[in-house]
Design a protein around this motif. Structure first.
Motif, mmCIF file in Angstrom:
data_model
loop_
_atom_site.group_PDB
_atom_site.id
_atom_site.type_symbol
_atom_site.label_atom_id
_atom_site.label_comp_id
_atom_site.label_asym_id
_atom_site.label_seq_id
_atom_site.Cartn_x
_atom_site.Cartn_y
_atom_site.Cartn_z
ATOM 1 N N GLY A 611 45.832 29.533 37.805
ATOM 2 C CA GLY A 611 45.210 30.703 37.289
ATOM 3 C C GLY A 611 43.648 30.794 38.425
ATOM 4 O O GLY A 611 43.749 31.762 38.770
ATOM 5 N N GLU A 612 43.628 29.309 39.112
ATOM 6 C CA GLU A 612 42.722 29.855 39.990
ATOM 7 C C GLU A 612 42.543 30.614 41.756
ATOM 8 O O GLU A 612 42.523 31.521 41.961
ATOM 9 C CB GLU A 612 42.352 28.793 41.057
ATOM 10 C CG GLU A 612 41.037 28.052 41.506
ATOM 11 C CD GLU A 612 40.177 26.675 42.044
ATOM 12 O OE1 GLU A 612 39.670 27.447 43.044
ATOM 13 O OE2 GLU A 612 40.799 25.781 41.101
ATOM 14 N N CYS A 613 44.528 30.212 41.686
ATOM 15 C CA CYS A 613 44.676 31.324 42.826
ATOM 16 C C CYS A 613 45.511 33.097 42.434
ATOM 17 O O CYS A 613 44.893 34.114 43.114
ATOM 18 C CB CYS A 613 46.757 30.651 43.197
ATOM 19 S SG CYS A 613 46.231 29.368 43.851
ATOM 20 N N MET A 614 46.240 33.075 40.964
ATOM 21 C CA MET A 614 46.105 34.439 40.280
ATOM 22 C C MET A 614 44.025 35.210 40.548
ATOM 23 O O MET A 614 44.186 36.711 40.927
ATOM 24 C CB MET A 614 46.085 34.584 39.163
ATOM 25 C CG MET A 614 47.606 34.262 38.583
ATOM 26 S SD MET A 614 48.800 35.123 40.134
ATOM 27 C CE MET A 614 48.777 36.571 39.437
ATOM 28 N N GLY A 615 43.397 34.197 39.954
ATOM 29 C CA GLY A 615 42.048 34.466 40.247
ATOM 30 C C GLY A 615 41.543 35.172 41.876
ATOM 31 O O GLY A 615 40.959 36.215 42.210
ATOM 32 N N ALA A 616 41.919 34.211 42.773
ATOM 33 C CA ALA A 616 41.121 34.026 43.904
ATOM 34 C C ALA A 616 41.671 35.599 44.582
ATOM 35 O O ALA A 616 41.430 35.981 45.735
ATOM 36 C CB ALA A 616 42.001 33.497 45.150
ATOM 37 N N LEU A 617 42.925 36.419 44.584
ATOM 38 C CA LEU A 617 43.720 36.874 44.447
ATOM 39 C C LEU A 617 43.571 38.557 43.394
ATOM 40 O O LEU A 617 44.203 39.550 44.261
ATOM 41 C CB LEU A 617 44.770 37.162 44.857
ATOM 42 C CG LEU A 617 45.999 36.119 45.505
ATOM 43 C CD1 LEU A 617 46.943 35.462 45.646
ATOM 44 C CD2 LEU A 617 45.844 36.204 46.848
ATOM 45 N N ARG A 618 42.999 37.777 42.492
ATOM 46 C CA ARG A 618 42.162 39.111 42.293
ATOM 47 C C ARG A 618 43.213 39.776 40.977
ATOM 48 O O ARG A 618 43.384 41.249 40.765
ATOM 49 C CB ARG A 618 41.182 40.079 42.652
ATOM 50 C CG ARG A 618 40.233 39.551 43.378
ATOM 51 C CD ARG A 618 38.907 39.747 43.696
ATOM 52 N NE ARG A 618 39.959 40.841 45.215
ATOM 53 C CZ ARG A 618 40.097 42.076 45.485
ATOM 54 N NH1 ARG A 618 38.951 42.790 44.995
ATOM 55 N NH2 ARG A 618 39.895 42.037 46.481
ATOM 56 N N GLY A 619 44.219 38.877 41.226
ATOM 57 C CA GLY A 619 45.546 40.075 40.547
ATOM 58 C C GLY A 619 45.975 41.016 40.988
ATOM 59 O O GLY A 619 47.183 41.384 40.643
ATOM 60 N N LYS A 620 46.658 41.286 42.609
ATOM 61 C CA LYS A 620 46.588 41.901 42.913
ATOM 62 C C LYS A 620 48.450 41.563 44.313
ATOM 63 O O LYS A 620 49.275 41.845 44.732
ATOM 64 C CB LYS A 620 46.003 42.482 44.431
ATOM 65 C CG LYS A 620 44.059 42.805 44.086
ATOM 66 C CD LYS A 620 43.138 42.936 45.507
ATOM 67 C CE LYS A 620 43.737 43.942 46.630
ATOM 68 N NZ LYS A 620 42.702 44.204 47.513
ATOM 69 N N ALA A 621 48.482 40.483 43.392
ATOM 70 C CA ALA A 621 49.717 39.626 44.184
ATOM 71 C C ALA A 621 50.452 39.590 42.921
ATOM 72 O O ALA A 621 50.643 39.261 41.946
ATOM 73 C CB ALA A 621 48.910 38.326 44.637
ATOM 74 N N ASP A 622 51.970 39.647 42.907
ATOM 75 C CA ASP A 622 52.719 39.279 42.448
ATOM 76 C C ASP A 622 53.372 38.933 41.337
ATOM 77 O O ASP A 622 52.781 37.536 42.109
ATOM 78 C CB ASP A 622 54.098 39.665 42.063
ATOM 79 C CG ASP A 622 55.343 39.875 41.261
ATOM 80 O OD1 ASP A 622 55.001 40.261 40.415
ATOM 81 O OD2 ASP A 622 56.336 38.171 41.034
ATOM 82 N N GLY A 623 53.009 37.450 40.101
ATOM 83 C CA GLY A 623 52.852 35.736 39.783
ATOM 84 C C GLY A 623 54.159 35.909 40.153
ATOM 85 O O GLY A 623 53.661 34.360 40.126
ATOM 86 N N ASP A 624 54.661 35.622 40.077
ATOM 87 C CA ASP A 624 56.013 35.021 40.563
ATOM 88 C C ASP A 624 56.432 34.231 41.952
ATOM 89 O O ASP A 624 56.489 33.831 42.713
ATOM 90 C CB ASP A 624 57.750 35.891 40.207
ATOM 91 C CG ASP A 624 57.551 36.499 38.353
ATOM 92 O OD1 ASP A 624 57.518 35.799 37.705
ATOM 93 O OD2 ASP A 624 58.315 37.410 38.174
ATOM 94 N N LEU A 625 55.874 35.498 42.596
ATOM 95 C CA LEU A 625 55.821 35.384 44.483
ATOM 96 C C LEU A 625 54.530 34.243 44.379
ATOM 97 O O LEU A 625 54.892 33.477 44.687
ATOM 98 C CB LEU A 625 55.210 36.477 44.862
ATOM 99 C CG LEU A 625 54.520 36.521 46.408
ATOM 100 C CD1 LEU A 625 56.678 35.351 46.926
ATOM 101 C CD2 LEU A 625 55.081 37.860 47.082
ATOM 102 N N VAL A 626 53.528 34.358 43.275
ATOM 103 C CA VAL A 626 51.787 33.443 43.657
ATOM 104 C C VAL A 626 52.864 32.376 43.089
ATOM 105 O O VAL A 626 52.702 30.820 43.376
ATOM 106 C CB VAL A 626 51.251 33.917 42.890
ATOM 107 C CG1 VAL A 626 50.296 33.146 43.130
ATOM 108 C CG2 VAL A 626 49.967 35.166 43.348
ATOM 109 N N SER A 627 53.722 32.080 42.667
ATOM 110 C CA SER A 627 53.929 30.790 41.588
ATOM 111 C C SER A 627 55.091 30.294 42.453
ATOM 112 O O SER A 627 54.734 28.694 42.518
ATOM 113 C CB SER A 627 55.398 31.352 39.796
ATOM 114 O OG SER A 627 55.704 29.794 39.171
ATOM 115 N N ASP A 628 55.674 30.579 42.902
ATOM 116 C CA ASP A 628 57.206 30.094 43.721
ATOM 117 C C ASP A 628 56.028 29.508 45.037
ATOM 118 O O ASP A 628 56.562 28.194 45.370
ATOM 119 C CB ASP A 628 57.646 31.092 44.141
ATOM 120 C CG ASP A 628 58.862 31.988 43.095
ATOM 121 O OD1 ASP A 628 58.975 31.069 42.694
ATOM 122 O OD2 ASP A 628 59.362 32.656 43.693
ATOM 123 N N VAL A 629 55.057 29.995 45.450
ATOM 124 C CA VAL A 629 53.887 29.809 47.037
ATOM 125 C C VAL A 629 53.511 28.417 46.098
ATOM 126 O O VAL A 629 54.049 27.790 47.265
ATOM 127 C CB VAL A 629 53.477 30.795 47.395
ATOM 128 C CG1 VAL A 629 52.755 30.362 48.657
ATOM 129 C CG2 VAL A 629 54.448 32.241 48.174
#
Length: 638
Positions: A611-629
Motif C-alpha cells: 500500500g505504501e509503494c502504490m501511494g508513493a507511485l500515486r497509482g501511476k504504476a501497474d499493481g502487478d509490476l509493483v507487487s513483483d518488484v
C-alpha cells in the motif's frame, strides 16, 4: 394480501402490446436527432387546438370524440433541432431506412412473416401528444410466435410507428408537451390473446424484451419501453391497461384487473337484486350555503355550484373496494376528473371532509334519496330495503354539470357490469379510467408517405442475449454472473466494441458493470461520460499509457471535464504510467525506509508495504509490476 383466483375457471384471456423505442440516428419521418432534451433548452413554443375528424367511412371514433369534449390548449416546446415536420408545418419525409431494417430484424427474432408492402397509416389521436392530431403507423410483419413455460403465445402484428410527444406538465389552459421525443421510431408488438395467467403475461413480456434488446439497437432507460396489457374474464369485458413501465408490475397489473372485474360483476349482481337505478342530476347548492367543508366552500366562493345525482340502491356499494385502495367511488371520481373536476364526495364516505351529518340528511332530502331499512328497524313490518347513495361535485357551473353527468353515466354502466375501456396503469399496479376503447374509425391511409417494399433477404438475425451469455463465458472466460450482467446491460454494445478493439474482456466487463457503478455511488457525474470517453480510456490502459490503477481517476477526470479527450485528461491529471526502473527506485526507497520491519517480518511485511509503494507511485504504476518488484526486494533482505 394477494387474492387468489382460479384463472381457468374465470376464463382469463390476456394479450400484450409492447412499445419499444429504436436507437436510430434520426427520426422516422425526418432527419432530426433522436436525443432527448431538457425543457429549459427549448428555444420557442407553439400551440394547437385539436379536433376529431371522420374516417373514410364518415365515422367518428368514440375515444377521440370523448377527448374532444375536454376543451384544452396544447403547448409544445420546440428546440434548435426541431424541424417543420415535427411542427406539422411540412409533410413527412420517406420512412427511415435504418428504422425499417431494425424492425425487420425484430420480426425475424419473433419468427414473423414480413408483409409484401408496408403502407403508412394515420391513427387519430387528439390528446395533444401529436401536433398533427394523429400518429403515423404501419404494419411490417405478422403471424409470429414466442415460447413460454405455459405454452406458445402468438405474435399477431409488428407495427413501426412514430413516438408521441413527451408530456411535460399540466397548464392552466391545457397540457404542455415537448417535441424532442415526437417522431422517434417505435415498434409496437401485439400478441394474440393466448395468455392465461398473470405469470405467463410477465414471462411473455420478458421474452419479448430480451429479443428486442438482442438487436443492440433499441433505446434503454425509463420510458423507452412501455407495455400495454389487454385483460378480460368470461363474464367481464376487454380492458386495455396502458403504460406499464416495469416488467415487474405486469403480473400484479393483471391480478388487480381480474379482481376489479370480479368485484364489478358482484356489484352489478347486487344492484340488480336491489332494482337499482340512476337519477337525474340536480342542483343542491342551497344545502351547502353555510358549509364548513373547505373544498365545497372554496368552489362556492368562486361562483361555483354543487351538483348531485341520486344513485338508487347504491348505498354501501359506492365505497366498496374493487382494487387495493380504490373503490367504485374512485371510478366515479376518475370520470369526473376527466372533465376538470377535482373529484367527488359520496354518502358512503360522509359525513367527513367538513360535511356534517345534518348536511348529509339535507342532501338526501333534496334528491329524494332514502335510507336503508332492515327488518329490525321497520316498526310497521315493511320489507327491508337497500338505501340510496348520493354523489356530489362542487365546481364552476359548467365543470360541475359535465362532471356529474359523467358520474351518472359511469353509474349506469355499473348496473351492467364491466365496461370496455382504456385504463392508465398506476405505479402501485392498480389502474384508473383513461378513455373508451378506440375503434377502427380512427385509422385511415397516410397520403403523404409512399409505401415501402421491405427486403428481409439481407437482414441478419441478431445473436440472442441468452446466446451472448454462453459465448462470453466460453470465449472471454467471464463468470456466469458477470457474463449475464454485461449481456443484459445497457453497455453491451460498448463492451463488444472495445473488446473487438483489443481491450481485455475482463477489464472491459468490470469497467462497465462495476467501476462505473462505484463511481456513481461516489457522486461522480458518470452521466457525462460518452462511449467514446470510456472506449479511449480503456484503450489507453490496454496499451500501457495508463496503469490499471489509474483508470478510475481517468474516468473521474473525464466525467468532471467532459470536453477533454482521454489523452488530455491523462496529461492534465498526470496519470501517465512510469517506467520499470522508476518503479524499482520507488519500491527500494520504501523497503529501505522500513528495513527494520522487513528484517523482523520478512514477507509478512509485504501487505503493508504494498500500500505504501502504490501511494508513493500515486497509482501511476501497474499493481502487478509493483507487487513483483516488492517481493523481489523483500526477498533480497530477508
Amino acid at each position: 394480501m394477494t387474492e387468489q383466483f382460479d384463472y381457468d375457471d374465470l376464463g382469463l384471456v390476456a394479450g400484450l402490446e409492447i412499445h419499444q423505442q429504436l436507437d436510430t440516428a434520426t427520426k422516422l419521418f425526418c432527419a432530426c436527432p433522436t436525443e432527448l432534451r431538457e425543457p429549459e433548452e427549448s428555444t420557442r413554443r407553439l400551440t394547437r387546438y385539436l379536433h376529431p375528424t371522420r374516417s373514410e367511412l364518415g365515422e367518428l371514433d368514440e375515444a377521440a370524440l370523448e377527448e374532444s369534449r375536454v376543451e384544452r390548449e396544447f403547448e409544445y416546446l420546440a428546440y434548435d433541432s426541431t424541424c417543420l415536420v415535427e411542427e406539422d408545418d411540412e409533410p413527412p419525409h420517406r420512412v427511415d431506412d435504418e428504422a425499417m431494417t431494425v424492425a425487420l430484424e425484430i420480426a425475424q427474432l419473433l419468427d414473423m412473416e414480413p408483409v409484401d408492402q408496408v403502407h403508412p397509416m394515420r391513427k387519430l389521436v387528439i390528446d395533444g401528444s401529436n401536433t398533427s392530431g394523429f400518429q403515423r403507423t404501419m404494419l411490417v410483419a405478422g403471424d409470429g410466435e414466442i415460447e413460454t413455460d405455459e405454452g406458445p403465445v402468438g405474435v399477431e402484428d409488428l407495427m413501426l410507428e412514430e413516438e408521441s410527444a413527451q408530456r411535460v406538465e399540466e397548464t392552466d389552459s391545457g397540457v404542455r408537451y415537448s417535441l424532442d421525443r415526437l417522431g422517434i421510431p417505435l415498434v409496437e408488438i401485439g400478441t394474440d390473446p393466448d395468455i392465461r395467467s398473470p405469470e405467463q403475461a410477465r414471462e411473455a413480456a420478458e421474452r419479448i424484451g430480451m429479443l428486442l434488446r438482442s438487436t443492440g439497437k433499441v433505446k434503454r432507460g425509463l420510458g423507452t419501453i412501455r407495455q400495454d396489457v389487454n385483460v378480460s374474464i368470461a363474464e367481464g369485458a376487454r380492458v386495455e391497461l396502458k403504460g406499464v413501465q416495469s416488467l415487474d408490475d405486469i403480473d400484479d397489473i393483471v391480478r388487480n384487473e381480474v379482481r376489479r372485474q370480479v368485484e364489478l360483476l358482484e356489484i352489478a349482481a347486487e344492484l340488480d337484486e336491489r332494482e337499482a337505478a340512476v337519477g337525474e342530476p340536480r342542483d343542491v347548492t342551497d344545502v351547502f350555503e353555510d358549509t364548513d367543508s373547505g373544498v365545497i366552500q372554496s368552489a362556492l366562493t368562486s361562483g361555483g355550484v354543487v351538483r348531485a345525482v341520486r344513485l338508487k340502491g347504491f348505498d354501501g356499494l359506492v365505497g366498496r373496494e374493487i382494487q387495493p385502495d380504490r373503490r367504485l367511488g374512485t371510478e366515479f371520481s376518475d370520470h369526473a376528473k376527466r372533465h376538470g373536476a377535482g373529484g367527488i364526495f359520496h354518502t358512503d364516505e360522509l359525513p367527513a371532509y367538513g360535511v356534517t351529518e345534518a348536511e348529509v340528511e339535507a342532501l338526501r332530502e333534496a334528491v329524494d334519496a332514502r335510507e336503508a331499512r332492515s327488518a329490525s328497524d321497520s316498526a310497521s313490518g315493511d320489507e327491508p330495503r337497500a338505501g340510496d347513495a348520493v354523489a356530489i361535485v362542487a365546481d364552476d357551473p359548467e365543470t360541475a354539470e359535465l362532471a356529474i353527468e359523467a358520474v351518472a353515466e359511469r353509474a349506469e354502466t355499473a348496473l351492467e357490469g364491466v365496461p370496455e375501456e382504456t385504463r392508465d396503469a398506476n405505479e402501485d399496479a392498480t389502474s384508473r379510467y383513461l378513455r373508451p376503447l378506440p375503434g377502427a374509425a380512427r385509422m385511415y391511409p397516410e397520403t403523404d408517405v409512399p409505401p415501402v417494399e421491405p427486403d428481409a433477404s439481407e437482414v441478419e438475425t441478431p445473436e440472442l442475449l441468452t446466446e451472448k451469455v454462453d459465448r462470453y463465458q466460453a470465449e472471454f472466460d467471464l463468470d456466469a454472473g458477470l457474463a449475464e450482467q454485461v449481456a443484459y446491460g445497457e453497455d453491451m454494445p460498448l463492451f463488444e466494441r472495445v473488446v473487438e478493439a483489443g481491450v481485455d474482456p475482463t477489464l472491459a466487463a468490470d469497467t462497465v458493470e462495476s467501476t462505473l457503478t462505484a463511481l456513481r455511488r461516489d457522486a461522480v457525474p458518470v452521466e457525462n461520460l460518452t462511449d467514446e470517453h470510456i472506449e479511449d480510456a480503456l484503450l489507453l490502459v490496454e496499451n500501457g499509457g495508463v496503469p490499471n490503477e489509474g483508470l478510475e481517476d481517468l474516468l473521474t477526470a473525464l466525467a468532471e471535464n467532459p470536453s477533454l479527450s482521454a489523452e488530455e485528461a491523462v496529461e492534465q491529471e498526470d496519470l501517465g504510467g512510469v517506467a520499470e526502473d522508476e518503479v524499482r527506485e520507488a519500491v527500494v526507497e520504501v523497503v529501505e525506509r522500513n528495513a527494520e520491519q522487513v528484517e523482523e517480518e520478512g514477507m509478512g511485511a509485504f501487505s503493508g508495504l504494498m500500500g505504501e509503494c502504490m501511494g508513493a507511485l500515486r497509482g501511476k504504476a501497474d499493481g502487478d509490476l509493483v507487487s513483483d518488484v516488492l517481493r523481489e526486494e523483500i526477498q533480497k533482505r530477508a
